[in-house]
Design a protein around this motif. Structure first.
Motif, PDB file in Angstrom:
ATOM      1  N   UNK A 105       0.837  -1.211   0.000  1.00 55.36           N
ATOM      2  CA  UNK A 105       0.000   0.000   0.000  1.00 55.36           C
ATOM      3  C   UNK A 105       0.865   1.252   0.000  1.00 55.36           C
ATOM      4  N   UNK A 106       1.933   1.253   0.790  1.00 60.77           N
ATOM      5  CA  UNK A 106       2.827   2.419   0.801  1.00 60.77           C
ATOM      6  C   UNK A 106       3.439   2.649  -0.572  1.00 60.77           C
ATOM      7  N   UNK A 119      -5.199   1.282   0.074  1.00 57.67           N
ATOM      8  CA  UNK A 119      -5.059   1.140   1.514  1.00 57.67           C
ATOM      9  C   UNK A 119      -6.288   0.518   2.142  1.00 57.67           C
ATOM     10  N   UNK A 120      -7.460   0.999   1.781  1.00 57.70           N
ATOM     11  CA  UNK A 120      -8.689   0.561   2.444  1.00 57.70           C
ATOM     12  C   UNK A 120      -9.278  -0.678   1.773  1.00 57.70           C
ATOM     13  N   UNK A 146     -21.008  -1.758   3.293  1.00 55.88           N
ATOM     14  CA  UNK A 146     -20.819  -0.513   4.035  1.00 55.88           C
ATOM     15  C   UNK A 146     -19.717  -0.614   5.080  1.00 55.88           C
ATOM     16  N   UNK A 147     -18.961  -1.713   5.054  1.00 55.57           N
ATOM     17  CA  UNK A 147     -17.806  -1.870   5.947  1.00 55.57           C
ATOM     18  C   UNK A 147     -16.559  -1.354   5.245  1.00 55.57           C
ATOM     19  N   UNK A 148     -15.847  -0.448   5.902  1.00 53.93           N
ATOM     20  CA  UNK A 148     -14.590   0.082   5.380  1.00 53.93           C
ATOM     21  C   UNK A 148     -13.507  -0.163   6.419  1.00 53.93           C
ATOM     22  N   UNK A 149     -12.451  -0.857   6.004  1.00 52.21           N
ATOM     23  CA  UNK A 149     -11.376  -1.250   6.912  1.00 52.21           C
ATOM     24  C   UNK A 149     -10.060  -0.711   6.370  1.00 52.21           C
ATOM     25  N   UNK A 150      -9.317  -0.011   7.220  1.00 52.23           N
ATOM     26  CA  UNK A 150      -8.010   0.511   6.824  1.00 52.23           C
ATOM     27  C   UNK A 150      -6.956  -0.058   7.766  1.00 52.23           C
ATOM     28  N   UNK A 151      -6.312  -1.164   7.400  1.00 53.80           N
ATOM     29  CA  UNK A 151      -5.335  -1.789   8.285  1.00 53.80           C
ATOM     30  C   UNK A 151      -4.173  -0.877   8.654  1.00 53.80           C
ATOM     31  N   UNK A 152      -3.738  -0.027   7.711  1.00 51.74           N
ATOM     32  CA  UNK A 152      -2.625   0.873   8.012  1.00 51.74           C
ATOM     33  C   UNK A 152      -2.986   1.867   9.106  1.00 51.74           C
TER      34      UNK A 152
END
Length: 225
Positions: free
Chosen positions: A123-124, A130-131, A136-142
């Protein structure tokens, strides 16, 4: 060198067969195109043929060690590099990072953490977004955040790690043993632990339910019933 035409490609260079196979399988389950090598012999040709977006390098390899292979990868192109080793000495970590590695993971490790660290490097580097979004679920592990319908979910670190793993497997049914091994590590043995955390995630995510039980098989994260 981002692989914009398909799934990111990850090459695993690890001489321990059991570890290599587990890592390759975990990364494949997470949606990556994977390849494995037991050593760095002919790595230049392997890189040309496989064209990885990221290379996982064990430090203690027969022949050229991981530190030497960092130079090979860097001379080949702009692939991300994550070093993998049983060594935990500070000077080894500094040497790897100063030599051009993007991250450094020390054995023993949890597969979910390793997959997450690989994803973070990709992602970097702009190879993947990133997400992760599912309905409607949004997950951003970073960022370490998750939300449902715009509402931030108050998750513990373990709950977030579990949800990240399930999101990486979205649409696929995973058993309790798979979840234990990937999220808690291979020394975990209590399936009830999975049930407790699944229940907590369901309660915090609310309705409509997107984390489903597949009777006799395990759990699946998917939108819809």
């Amino acid at each position: 060198m981002g692989n914009i035409s398909g799934a990111p490609r990850v090459l695993v260079v690890e001489d321990a067969e059991t570890i290599r196979e587990m890592v390759v399988e975990a990364l494949a389950d997470a949606g990556y195109v994977t390849g494995g090598r037991a050593d760095g012999g002919g790595l230049e040709d392997v890189l040309d043929a496989f064209r990885p977006d990221l290379v996982l390098l064990d430090v203690m390899l027969p022949g050229r060690d991981g530190f030497a292979l960092v130079d090979v990868v860097r001379g080949w192109g702009d692939a991300g590099i994550v070093m993998l080793t049983a060594r935990d000495a500070l000077d080894d970590r500094v040497r790897g990072l100063d030599g051009g590695a993007d991250d450094y993971v020390v054995k023993p490790f949890q597969l979910a953490e390793l997959v997450s660290r690989v994803g973070a490097v990709l992602r970097r580097r702009g190879v993947v977004a990133s997400a992760i979004q599912l309905g409607d679920l949004v997950l951003d592990p970073d960022a370490g955040t998750a939300s449902r319908a715009g509402t931030v979910l108050d998750l513990t670190a373990t709950e977030l790690r579990l949800l990240t793993y399930l999101a990486q497997q979205r649409g696929r049914t995973v058993g309790k043993d798979q979840i234990l091994a990937s999220v808690w590590g291979y020394d975990a043995y209590d399936p009830n632990l999975v049930e407790v955390y699944i229940s907590a995630l369901r309660r915090k995510m609310g309705e409509p339910r997107i984390l489903h039980t597949v009777r006799g098989l395990g759990y699946v994260l998917r939108a819809g019933s």
